[in-house]
Design a protein around this motif. Structure first.
Motif, PDB file in Angstrom:
ATOM      1  N   LEU A  55       0.826  -1.211   0.000  1.00 15.97           N
ATOM      2  CA  LEU A  55       0.000   0.000   0.000  1.00 15.97           C
ATOM      3  C   LEU A  55       0.858   1.258   0.000  1.00 15.97           C
ATOM      4  CD1 LEU A  55      -2.819  -1.134   2.463  1.00 15.97           C
ATOM      5  CD2 LEU A  55      -2.982  -0.856  -0.028  1.00 15.97           C
ATOM      6  N   GLU A  56       1.971   1.222   0.719  1.00 14.92           N
ATOM      7  CA  GLU A  56       2.893   2.364   0.713  1.00 14.92           C
ATOM      8  C   GLU A  56       3.509   2.540  -0.674  1.00 14.92           C
ATOM      9  OE1 GLU A  56       4.983   5.650   2.339  1.00 14.92           O
ATOM     10  OE2 GLU A  56       3.246   4.534   3.075  1.00 14.92           O
ATOM     11  N   THR A  57       3.827   1.436  -1.340  1.00 12.62           N
ATOM     12  CA  THR A  57       4.379   1.492  -2.692  1.00 12.62           C
ATOM     13  C   THR A  57       3.376   2.118  -3.653  1.00 12.62           C
ATOM     14  OG1 THR A  57       5.698  -0.485  -2.262  1.00 12.62           O
ATOM     15  CG2 THR A  57       5.396   0.134  -4.565  1.00 12.62           C
ATOM     16  N   GLN A  58       2.133   1.684  -3.566  1.00 14.13           N
ATOM     17  CA  GLN A  58       1.094   2.274  -4.421  1.00 14.13           C
ATOM     18  C   GLN A  58       0.922   3.763  -4.128  1.00 14.13           C
ATOM     19  OE1 GLN A  58      -2.513  -0.148  -4.049  1.00 14.13           O
ATOM     20  NE2 GLN A  58      -2.202  -0.670  -6.199  1.00 14.13           N
ATOM     21  N   ASN A  59       0.957   4.115  -2.858  1.00 12.99           N
ATOM     22  CA  ASN A  59       0.794   5.505  -2.466  1.00 12.99           C
ATOM     23  C   ASN A  59       1.924   6.386  -2.996  1.00 12.99           C
ATOM     24  OD1 ASN A  59      -0.562   7.607  -1.010  1.00 12.99           O
ATOM     25  ND2 ASN A  59       1.058   7.472   0.522  1.00 12.99           N
ATOM     26  N   ARG A  60       3.144   5.854  -3.036  1.00 11.67           N
ATOM     27  CA  ARG A  60       4.301   6.624  -3.490  1.00 11.67           C
ATOM     28  C   ARG A  60       4.494   6.600  -5.013  1.00 11.67           C
ATOM     29  NH1 ARG A  60       8.856   7.438   0.371  1.00 11.67           N
ATOM     30  NH2 ARG A  60       7.984   7.133   2.442  1.00 11.67           N
ATOM     31  N   ALA A  61       3.806   5.718  -5.693  1.00 11.71           N
ATOM     32  CA  ALA A  61       3.980   5.607  -7.144  1.00 11.71           C
ATOM     33  C   ALA A  61       3.564   6.916  -7.815  1.00 11.71           C
ATOM     34  CB  ALA A  61       3.149   4.459  -7.691  1.00 11.71           C
ATOM     35  N   PRO A  62       4.411   7.436  -8.695  1.00 13.98           N
ATOM     36  CA  PRO A  62       4.044   8.686  -9.372  1.00 13.98           C
ATOM     37  C   PRO A  62       2.827   8.484 -10.273  1.00 13.98           C
ATOM     38  CG  PRO A  62       6.134   7.825 -10.208  1.00 13.98           C
ATOM     39  CD  PRO A  62       5.701   6.925  -9.118  1.00 13.98           C
ATOM     40  N   MET A  63       2.051   9.541 -10.400  1.00 19.80           N
ATOM     41  CA  MET A  63       0.849   9.464 -11.230  1.00 19.80           C
ATOM     42  C   MET A  63       0.718  10.769 -12.009  1.00 19.80           C
ATOM     43  SD  MET A  63      -2.984   8.302 -10.186  1.00 19.80           S
ATOM     44  CE  MET A  63      -3.724   9.789  -9.582  1.00 19.80           C
ATOM     45  N   SER A  64       0.637  10.637 -13.304  1.00 20.97           N
ATOM     46  CA  SER A  64       0.484  11.829 -14.139  1.00 20.97           C
ATOM     47  C   SER A  64      -0.962  12.322 -14.066  1.00 20.97           C
ATOM     48  CB  SER A  64       0.869  11.520 -15.589  1.00 20.97           C
ATOM     49  OG  SER A  64       0.046  10.487 -16.091  1.00 20.97           O
ATOM     50  N   GLU A  65      -1.122  13.590 -14.342  1.00 22.14           N
ATOM     51  CA  GLU A  65      -2.470  14.159 -14.308  1.00 22.14           C
ATOM     52  C   GLU A  65      -3.304  13.704 -15.495  1.00 22.14           C
ATOM     53  OE1 GLU A  65      -2.582  18.361 -13.663  1.00 22.14           O
ATOM     54  OE2 GLU A  65      -1.075  18.243 -12.080  1.00 22.14           O
ATOM     55  N   GLN A  66      -2.626  13.403 -16.594  1.00 20.42           N
ATOM     56  CA  GLN A  66      -3.315  12.972 -17.803  1.00 20.42           C
ATOM     57  C   GLN A  66      -2.663  11.692 -18.319  1.00 20.42           C
ATOM     58  OE1 GLN A  66      -2.955  16.119 -20.625  1.00 20.42           O
ATOM     59  NE2 GLN A  66      -4.127  17.585 -19.413  1.00 20.42           N
ATOM     60  N   GLY A  67      -3.375  11.021 -19.213  1.00 22.59           N
ATOM     61  CA  GLY A  67      -2.794   9.854 -19.865  1.00 22.59           C
ATOM     62  C   GLY A  67      -1.613  10.267 -20.730  1.00 22.59           C
TER      63      GLY A  67
END
Length: 156
Positions: A39-51
């Motif tokens: 869950l910590e890994t998912q939380n820290r994974a970068p996520m772009s605002e758009q595809g």
């Protein structure tokens, strides 16, 4: 000469009971600890605002690589947790793997996560997997210890 005769069979039976309790508690304890890191890994994974688009490398024969579109959050969705059956020994050693899907699946995958984690010659690393493990390691270890202590205490 002094001789003492003592029957330790009850003590050995109690030790066997403790071993059974520890064995029963080990896999669920390790899973809960691994899930915390997951869950910590998912939380820290970068996520772009758009595809965004990802272009694979050219092949050795010079043909153009493939073009893939990834929606925002694909990287987080590609992370998984799995019991490592090949190295785990039931009740003695339990291991879980936290990684990302590298091949196409309906659940989601991202073939370039290693480039995000470790960087390339063109982009600096943006690690999130190792920092997540480092951040939760002590807490996860303590959770395993506490769970096993609780299981042993319940056997009294």
């Amino acid at each position: 000469m002094l001789s003492i005769d003592c029957d330790l069979s009850a003590a050995f039976a109690q030790l066997n009971t403790l071993q059974d309790k520890v064995s029963e508690a080990l896999r669920p304890a390790v899973y809960r600890a691994a899930r915390m890191v997951y869950l910590e890994t998912q939380n820290r994974a970068p996520m772009s605002e758009q595809g965004h688009w990802f272009y694979s490398r050219r092949k050795r024969d010079g043909t153009v690589g493939r073009k893939y579109y990834f929606v925002s959050g694909s990287l987080r969705q590609s992370i998984y947790i799995k019991h490592a059956d090949d190295v785990s020994q039931d009740g003695e050693r339990e291991e879980y793997v936290i990684s990302w899907r590298k091949r196409s699946s309906q659940i989601g995958y991202v073939p370039y996560v290693h480039m995000v984690e470790y960087g390339t010659v063109h982009i600096p690393p943006a690690p999130f997997i190792r920092p997540a493990f480092d951040a939760k390691k002590a807490q996860a270890e303590q959770m395993i210890i506490d769970t096993i202590r609780k299981a042993v205490a319940q056997s009294d």
